[in-house]
Enzyme design. Structure first.
Site, PDB file in Angstrom:
ATOM      1  N   ASP A 131       0.852  -1.179   0.000  1.00  0.00           N
ATOM      2  CA  ASP A 131       0.000   0.000   0.000  1.00  0.00           C
ATOM      3  C   ASP A 131       0.887   1.228   0.000  1.00  0.00           C
ATOM      4  O   ASP A 131       1.887   1.273   0.706  1.00  0.00           O
ATOM      5  CB  ASP A 131      -0.883   0.010   1.254  1.00  0.00           C
ATOM      6  CG  ASP A 131      -2.078  -0.887   1.065  1.00  0.00           C
ATOM      7  OD1 ASP A 131      -2.568  -0.967  -0.082  1.00  0.00           O
ATOM      8  OD2 ASP A 131      -2.499  -1.524   2.040  1.00  0.00           O
ATOM      9  N   GLU A 138      -2.923  16.911   6.691  1.00  0.00           N
ATOM     10  CA  GLU A 138      -2.791  17.808   5.552  1.00  0.00           C
ATOM     11  C   GLU A 138      -3.082  19.244   5.994  1.00  0.00           C
ATOM     12  O   GLU A 138      -2.331  20.178   5.690  1.00  0.00           O
ATOM     13  CB  GLU A 138      -3.762  17.446   4.421  1.00  0.00           C
ATOM     14  CG  GLU A 138      -3.393  16.196   3.657  1.00  0.00           C
ATOM     15  CD  GLU A 138      -4.001  14.940   4.273  1.00  0.00           C
ATOM     16  OE1 GLU A 138      -4.496  15.018   5.420  1.00  0.00           O
ATOM     17  OE2 GLU A 138      -3.953  13.890   3.615  1.00  0.00           O
ATOM     18  N   ALA A 183     -19.137  14.497   3.332  1.00  0.00           N
ATOM     19  CA  ALA A 183     -19.134  13.563   2.206  1.00  0.00           C
ATOM     20  C   ALA A 183     -19.859  14.164   1.006  1.00  0.00           C
ATOM     21  O   ALA A 183     -19.555  13.845  -0.135  1.00  0.00           O
ATOM     22  CB  ALA A 183     -19.778  12.247   2.612  1.00  0.00           C
ATOM     23  N   THR A 226     -20.185  17.587   0.090  1.00  0.00           N
ATOM     24  CA  THR A 226     -19.471  18.662  -0.608  1.00  0.00           C
ATOM     25  C   THR A 226     -18.029  18.289  -0.869  1.00  0.00           C
ATOM     26  O   THR A 226     -17.430  18.751  -1.823  1.00  0.00           O
ATOM     27  CB  THR A 226     -19.472  19.942   0.228  1.00  0.00           C
ATOM     28  OG1 THR A 226     -18.791  19.654   1.461  1.00  0.00           O
ATOM     29  CG2 THR A 226     -20.879  20.396   0.542  1.00  0.00           C
ATOM     30  N   MET A 281     -15.558  19.275   0.728  1.00  0.00           N
ATOM     31  CA  MET A 281     -14.741  20.472   0.894  1.00  0.00           C
ATOM     32  C   MET A 281     -14.750  20.801   2.374  1.00  0.00           C
ATOM     33  O   MET A 281     -15.579  20.321   3.136  1.00  0.00           O
ATOM     34  CB  MET A 281     -15.371  21.671   0.165  1.00  0.00           C
ATOM     35  CG  MET A 281     -15.427  21.519  -1.335  1.00  0.00           C
ATOM     36  SD  MET A 281     -16.028  23.025  -2.094  1.00  0.00           S
ATOM     37  CE  MET A 281     -17.637  23.200  -1.371  1.00  0.00           C
ATOM     38  N   LYS A 289     -11.655  25.048   0.709  1.00  0.00           N
ATOM     39  CA  LYS A 289     -10.591  24.352  -0.007  1.00  0.00           C
ATOM     40  C   LYS A 289     -11.044  22.908  -0.242  1.00  0.00           C
ATOM     41  O   LYS A 289     -11.843  22.356   0.507  1.00  0.00           O
ATOM     42  CB  LYS A 289      -9.273  24.392   0.781  1.00  0.00           C
ATOM     43  CG  LYS A 289      -9.237  23.557   2.055  1.00  0.00           C
ATOM     44  CD  LYS A 289      -7.840  23.629   2.649  1.00  0.00           C
ATOM     45  CE  LYS A 289      -7.540  22.519   3.639  1.00  0.00           C
ATOM     46  NZ  LYS A 289      -8.391  22.424   4.816  1.00  0.00           N
ATOM     47  N   ASP A 318      -5.504  -4.086   6.263  1.00  0.00           N
ATOM     48  CA  ASP A 318      -6.100  -3.972   7.587  1.00  0.00           C
ATOM     49  C   ASP A 318      -7.619  -3.889   7.547  1.00  0.00           C
ATOM     50  O   ASP A 318      -8.291  -4.326   8.443  1.00  0.00           O
ATOM     51  CB  ASP A 318      -5.514  -2.787   8.354  1.00  0.00           C
ATOM     52  CG  ASP A 318      -5.591  -1.483   7.565  1.00  0.00           C
ATOM     53  OD1 ASP A 318      -6.154  -1.503   6.445  1.00  0.00           O
ATOM     54  OD2 ASP A 318      -5.079  -0.470   8.063  1.00  0.00           O
TER      55      ASP A 318
END
Lengths: 678, 591, 187
Positions: free
Chosen positions: A303, A344, A375, A377, A379, A391, A514
């Site tokens: 992975d 991030e 889920a 949009t 964003m 963003k 997993d």
């Protein structure tokens, strides 16, 4: 990991284990046990024979007695090797068993209410409640609640882990301890079949079955034993023809020296030690077969995330849209990420701070409304003082812009494409539906991965990176990391198909996984390593579990598998090569009495016939002991091509096997004649 | 040893190198049923044969069926040979009016020729009629060789095929081996031999008047000395060349005459001798290239060829060196090599062949399972005679018998791959096929049968003065070697002998007959089982991690495994036979 | 099984006819046409009867003839009972025989070691040849007996010496029967 390795090498000659192994090696003398090992069984029968004949001939009693004793030592040394290997497993099992101490389970009754019962009577499907500071009474799945759990008893890792209902972090193991909160657990195994039980059984070697290759090797050794038995039994008529009949003691000595006792005595120890080495790496193999298969792996599916790259992408650059000042864009990006706790998001805040001197601001004073990732949009962002900053990924932002009648500027589209091509992930920042710029999120390839893949390639193993990224991104990362191939936009089905395709070409495939959706692929793969943090389904499907949940470890697992096979091959070669020297010791000793000319074969110049035979027998017995550490540790392993490995091992164990006994027997001969044993 | 001798040996090996490729390519085409230049003549013959015998040439067989067909064919043809011998008095082509052969000898000979051994307990000139020699013995020379080639091809198919149940059609493989390979080569070879002076006729034995009649002192029946006058010489004749050709090409080795290829009518010139040695190695050497082509790993074929060449050179060096030595027990005899004589140990050797060609022939005939001789192995120096013995003990895999050499070698390859393959850290695999417990079991069985039969029978014979050691003509260590050689040669299906052993007794005829049957069929069955098992397996594509079977390292390893397995098994017996004899001889001891 | 038995039987018959009968007959026919002399054993006629084969040795004991090697074929050069002595190198019988022959030969030609092939039996017992050394060793005796010059004998030997094939293969040899026939013809 390095820690466990260190402690294990220290404990190789741990006093307690050695004492116990000594006792076990005597218990193992029972013929019923010995019969499982044809080579050593022949030695035991020979020892019994010489013991029975001991009092027959008084003139050479001292020699006969010494031969008999050393024959018994040969058997005991071999048993000792096996017992040592098992002993180390047992020591580990004992530690495990401590965690298995009886606990009280709070079983939720169907009609409501709680009943306290001993953990040992829990059945599959029972639901129990576990609160902070309590031990989880059995393996199971969290069906309600979140808790931090201390799993150090099993993994050795002291940092607590989070276990929660649903998702891929729901599996809990009996014997681990809940540190905070309260969870409901559905028990997934009956008593005696828990993960811990299986682990104990495995490391103890109680359920040890011979692996396919071990069976094949045993057949070879049994065949060689029969050949040498024939050679020695028929030697007596030849000797009688030549007017030089031999005593049973000498014939048995010759036989025991010729049959492959070195590998025969160490074979099971090598197998047990192989499993043991995996355990030291915190990997549990469900069968020895899986360990062998690991050595044979042709294709590794890895992975991307967590294995090849650091788990998370990080912001590397802000690229403002035309006409937008860089600082403005960085500011907006940072604002939108302040409440974003994903790695991030955090990396964007950090980048803005480092590059543009923007400090994280306390937003509580403002009328700030954070828009979390959803889920629908896909964003996230913030509404702040009339600024609507968002963003998100390119496609979701495009959709968002389209809904409001605008679109992405051409220049930004170009930037996005460039970033994708180079393996990065673009994140678009918009303020009030105006595109400010692109955040360049970059996958960071772990250090040293390229070298490891080069090693694997040298060993003939193909690496395939599995990722959900688009092909462009995937290709770039694959290139950077140095893997041979990649599977982009991979769905569980794609993964499965890839495994089947490789297997249809006769290749063996290893993978880690997993999630529950990994389970079919884990089951299909020849070596499926489930992460201990993964779901119960994944753990059931794979044939190994990595307690550290470190996907990179697959590479070590392959190495351990190879090392196991190499150790067997090396000691077999060594054992067979040894026979040459033993012949040159014993044959002249047998017949030089009648035919002094045969002393020409006594190239070691051994003192006399008795010392020659005895030296060979002693060498044969001692070499088993001398090689126990090698059998337990495995031969040293390097990532080389088969040709180079072969050359290297042949030189050490083939040529060494020819030469070492000449020296060894000579030294023993010098020693025993010096102290006048013969 | 002379420079000329070494040049002959090197030239010989060079020619074997040169013919391996073209012959190998041709054989691969024959068994892959591709077009060859012989098709216009042979296809019709082949079709007629299938029609007559009810063979469906497109049918494929699983290994079991292949094996049973082979066994039944061998049994039936063995029975026919037995009956021909017993009834030869009633059959044609019998100008010497030779009577039917005794039952135990007929059994021994039938077993001998149908197993490609060609052990001869009898003196052919006075035992076998021309019909028995042609239709019985020479015929079996063809068929036992064709069966060997078929089996080798079947084994190669087992290695090559992937996830298949079948390994070919026995009848087709055998027929094609006969028609395309053996028959055409024999035809040309036979005529070449005739041109050198090998006889080919159906004459009654010729009687000539001696130039100088001889008076021979003999002890008569009454114990008194009698002087006999011999003024005539009876010269045995027969259809020799046609049989000689297949005797060599089929690595059979059964001589038309007692003296075999030492007889001037079987092997009249150094050139015929050279051709005969080439004929022994030609097909086995070619088959290594066939292996390379069919498996798609030509270098593997050459690696196997090289292993064979190394073992060959090792053997011939020892034999040549040993035979060039002077026998220290002889005095007043000039045993040095000069331009005028080859010197060395000339007992049992022909002047035209000398030391080099005799040592070379002895090595070649036992490297392969031929067993023809151009000199008396029994009279070789102790270590010189040990070379043929050891060659057979190693399994006759140095080029080896036609077919049997290759499949014997491949069994060793399987074992080599298994033992050493582990050292590269993978489950051993041979050309992509995993070698697992079943394969190892079968390989061990087929390797085990050889020492088992040889050692047990030799032990019994050497411990039995009444029926065992009484047959030896030499005493001391050499007598033991004679017995050991007999069983080694028969189990190995070689057929050469330390001929001082008078083996035409009940015990030896029967036990040697059994040895030949064990040595042939009990090796073949597990070998075919491996082939069938390998054919069913998936093949793993080669990678850097694959055990290499094409490199010099592999060749070296293969050689070591063969030598070590062979040497370890037989070293005790050898040390009491030839090695002891050598040491005693140098110490001046005779028996 | 029954079908295979039938096939095996028919295959045996059919191939026996082809390989056991037709093949040798064809080879015989061609040999008799193209290599008539060789195919029939290169027999040597003299005075209306056969005196031997160029390839098969004979016994010579007279001092006026060159002698062949010792033979273990029957009573010596019995061409229906080819074979060697099968004596191993440590066999006392071999040593006695060689020593006996050696001392007899050394009496004829003292102070010269006997060439080994002259005292060892060949493998076939029918070896038609002796080495040039063995021929040379016998020159003094034959010269004495036949009152011929040694040079003349050397010439005769050279004429009946077969060299190596292409100067490479085999060893040179002197054909004893033909040499002796030539000797007789010299008279």
């Amino acid at each position: 990991m390095t820690q466990t390795k260190k402690s294990s090498s220290q404990s190789m000659w741990n006093g307690k284990i050695v004492r116990r192994a000594l006792v076990d090696s005597l218990i193992k003398l029972s013929p019923r046990t010995m019969m499982r090992n044809p080579v050593m069984f022949v030695v035991e029968v020979g020892s019994i024979l010489t013991t029975l004949l001991l009092l027959q001939d008084k003139t050479t009693f001292s020699f006969n007695l010494q031969i008999t004793l050393w024959l018994w030592f040969t058997v005991i040394f071999a048993n000792f090797a096996e017992a040592m290997a098992e002993g180390r497993g047992k020591a580990q099992a004992e530690t495990l068993r401590k965690t298995k101490s009886e606990t009280v389970a709070h079983k939720l009754l169907e009609k409501g209410g709680i009943q306290d019962i001993p953990s040992s009577v829990l059945r599959l499907g029972d639901i129990v409640l576990v609160s902070a500071c309590e031990f989880i009474p059995g393996d199971g799945e969290v069906i309600e609640g979140v808790a931090s759990v201390d799993e150090s008893a099993i993994t050795g890792e002291s940092a607590p882990v989070i276990r929660e209902a649903g998702g891929d972090r729901s599996a809990v193991t009996g014997g681990t301890r809940v540190l905070s909160d309260q969870i409901k657990v559905r028990i997934s195994s009956n008593p005696g079949e828990t993960f811990l039980d299986r682990m104990i059984a495995l490391v103890e070697g109680a359920e040890r079955q011979k692996t396919p290759n071990e069976i094949a090797l045993n057949i070879l050794l049994a065949g060689l034993t029969i050949i040498f038995l024939l050679a020695v039994v028929t030697l007596q008529p030849f000797a009688i023809y030549s007017g030089s009949p031999q005593t049973v003691f000498v014939l048995v000595s010759l036989l025991v020296c010729l049959i492959p006792t070195t590998i025969g005595g160490l074979l099971s120890a090598i197998g047990i030690a192989g499993m043991d080495r995996l355990v030291q790496h915190n990997v549990l193999a469900m069968s020895g077969r899986a360990v062998e298969a690991a050595g044979d792996v042709n294709t590794l599916l890895l992975d991307k995330t967590g294995t090849i790259t650091l788990g998370n992408r990080q912001a590397a650059e802000f690229i403002p849209a035309p006409g937008i000042p860089a600082a403005q864009m960085a500011d907006a990006a940072q604002l939108s990420s302040l409440a974003d706790e994903t790695p991030e998001g955090r990396s964007i805040v950090v980048l803005a701070k480092n590059k543009y001197g923007l400090r994280g601001r306390e937003l509580a004073s403002h009328e700030a409304e954070f828009v979390p990732f959803s889920a629908q949009t896909r964003m996230s962002g913030v509404n702040l003082d009339g600024r609507e900053i968002r963003k998100g990924a390119v496609d979701s932002i495009s959709k968002y812009l389209n809904q409001h009648g605008t679109s992405m500027p051409r220049e930004v589209v170009n930037v996005v494409e460039n970033i994708s091509r180079s393996g990065g992930t673009p994140l678009i920042v918009v303020e009030n539906r105006r595109v400010l710029g692109v955040v360049y999120l970059k996958d960071i390839v772990k250090g040293g991965m390229r070298e490891r893949f080069d090693h694997l390639r040298a060993m003939g193993i193909k690496t395939v990176m599995i990722t959900g990224d688009n092909p462009l991104t995937a290709a770039a990362i694959a290139h950077e990391a140095g893997v041979d191939d990649f599977l982009a936009e991979a769905t569980p089905k794609d993964k499965m198909d890839l495994i089947r395709r490789e297997q249809s070409q006769g290749k063996l495939v290893a993978m880690t996984g997993d999630g529950t959706n990994d389970a079919p692929a884990l089951a299909q793969a020849d070596v499926g390593v489930a992460m201990n943090t993964g779901t119960q389904a994944a753990k059931e499907a794979g044939n190994m579990v990595d307690l550290d949940s470190n996907p990179t470890k697959l590479i070590e697992i392959v190495a351990i598998g190879k090392q196991l096979l190499m150790t067997r091959g090396a000691l077999t070669t060594f054992s067979i090569s040894n026979d040459v020297a033993k012949y040159f010791a014993i044959i002249p000793a047998m017949f030089a009495g009648t035919f002094p000319v045969l002393n020409a074969l006594n190239i070691m110049h051994l003192r006399n016939a008795q010392s020659a035979v005895l030296s060979a027998v002693i060498f044969n017995a001692l070499i088993i002991v001398a090689l126990i550490p090698l059998a337990l540790r495995g031969v040293s392993y390097r990532a080389l091509s088969a040709e180079s490995l072969l050359r290297r091992n042949l030189l050490i164990y083939g040529l060494g096997g020819l030469v070492v006994p000449f020296i060894g027997i000579k030294l023993i001969d010098l020693f025993i004649t010096k102290i006048k044993l013969v | 040893m002379t420079m000329n001798g070494w040049i002959q040996i090197i030239v010989f090996l060079g020619v074997i190198f040169l013919i391996a490729k073209p012959l190998g390519i041709f054989m691969a085409r024959v068994f892959d049923r591709e077009k060859t230049f012989l098709d216009p003549v042979l296809r019709p013959v082949e079709r007629i044969l299938y029609k007559l015998t009810g063979v469906n040439e497109s049918e494929e067989m699983k290994w079991g069926e292949y094996c049973i067909s082979m066994l039944i064919f061998s049994l039936v043809s063995m029975l026919v040979l037995y009956l021909i011998q017993r009834g030869q008095g009633l059959l044609p082509f019998n100008p010497q009016k030779l009577a039917g052969v005794a039952p135990d000898l007929a059994f021994n000979t039938a077993a001998s020729f149908s197993t490609n051994t060609n052990w001869q307990s009898y003196t052919p000139e006075t035992t076998m009629s021309y019909f028995t020699q042609m239709a019985g013995l020479a015929y079996h020379n063809f068929m036992s060789a064709a069966v060997g080639i078929a089996l080798a091809i079947a084994f190669i198919r087992g290695v090559v095929r992937r996830e298949k149940e079948t390994i070919g059609n026995f009848w087709v493989d055998m027929t094609r081996a006969t028609l395309w390979i053996l028959l055409p080569m024999c035809f040309i070879f036979a005529l070449a031999l005739v041109s050198q002076g090998v006889v080919q006729n159906f004459r009654a034995y010729d009687t000539v008047k001696l130039l100088e009649p001889q008076h021979i002192q003999k002890t008569g029946a009454d114990g008194k000395a009698v002087t006999q006058t011999v003024s005539e010489q009876v010269i045995a004749q027969g259809p020799v060349a046609s049989q000689e050709a297949i005797k060599m090409l089929g690595t059979n080795g059964g001589g038309f005459f007692n003296a075999n290829s030492a007889h001037p009518f079987e092997n009249p010139t150094p050139f015929s001798n050279f051709l005969q040695m080439l004929a022994i190695f030609a097909i086995p050497a070619g088959l290594t290239y066939t292996l390379g082509i069919m498996t798609g790993a030509k270098l593997h074929g050459w690696a196997v060829w090289s292993a064979m060449a190394i073992l060959f050179l090792a053997g011939v060096t020892v034999a040549y060196w040993a035979e060039s030595q002077a026998n220290p027990l002889l005095h007043g005899v000039d045993q040095h090599a000069t331009l005028m004589q080859s010197g060395g140990n000339m007992e049992g050797k022909e002047v035209r062949f000398g030391i080099a060609d005799s040592a070379l022939f002895a090595t070649v005939t036992t490297d392969a399972s031929c067993g023809a001789i151009n000199g008396v192995h029994d009279s070789f120096m102790p270590l010189g005679g040990m070379v043929p013995l050891v060659n057979i003990m190693l399994g006759e895999v140095v080029f080896g018998g036609v077919g049997s050499g290759l499949y014997g070698m491949l069994i060793f390859v399987v074992l080599t791959v298994f033992i050493a393959g582990l050292m590269v850290g993978r489950t051993p695999e041979y050309l992509g096929k995993k070698i697992e417990a079943y394969d190892v079991k079968m390989a061990m069985l087929s390797v085990l049968i050889f020492p088992l039969t040889v050692l047990v029978f030799t032990a019994i014979s050497s411990a039995a003065p009444s029926f065992g050691t009484s047959a030896t003509s030499n005493s001391g260590p050499h007598g033991l070697t004679e017995i050991l050689y007999a069983y080694t040669s028969t189990v190995g299906n070689n057929g050469s002998a330390f001929a001082g052993l008078s083996a035409n007794t009940h015990w030896y005829n029967v036990s040697l007959g059994i040895s030949m049957i064990f040595g042939r069929f009990l090796v073949i069955v597990p070998m075919l089982a491996i082939a069938g098992n390998l054919a069913q397996k998936k093949a793993i594509p080669p990678s850097l991690g694959t055990f290499p079977v094409t490199t010099p390292l592999f060749t070296l390893l293969l050689v070591s495994v063969i030598v070590i397995v062979g040497a370890l098994t037989f070293f005790p017996a050898l040390s009491l036979g030839p090695i002891l004899e050598h040491l005693l001889m140098n110490a001046g001891k005779a028996f | 099984m029954k079908k295979q038995l039938m096939t095996a039987f028919l295959m045996t018959i059919a191939t026996t006819v082809l390989l056991g009968i037709l093949y040798p007959l064809a080879v015989t026919a061609l040999s008799q046409i193209f290599f008539r002399d060789q195919a029939n054993g290169q027999l040597i006629p003299k005075d209306g009867h056969l005196v031997g084969s160029r390839l098969i040795g004979q016994v010579f004991t007279g001092p006026g003839y060159f002698h062949s090697r010792p033979s273990a074929a029957g009573d010596g050069y019995d061409a229906t009972a080819s074979g060697g002595s099968n004596f191993g190198p440590t066999n006392q019988k071999l040593i006695d025989r060689v020593n006996g022959d050696t001392s007899r030969l050394q009496a004829e030609n003292p102070n010269t070691p006997v060439p080994v092939d002259l005292v060892t039996a060949s493998g076939s017992g029918l070896d038609p040849e002796i080495s040039p050394a063995a021929a040379e060793f016998q020159i003094p005796r034959v010269a004495r007996e036949r009152r011929m010059s040694e040079d003349k004998l050397k010439q005769l030997i050279a004429a009946h010496t077969r060299g190596r094939w292409l100067g490479l293969l085999g060893e040179p040899g002197v054909r004893v029967l033909e040499l002796n026939l030539a000797l007789d013809a010299e008279k």
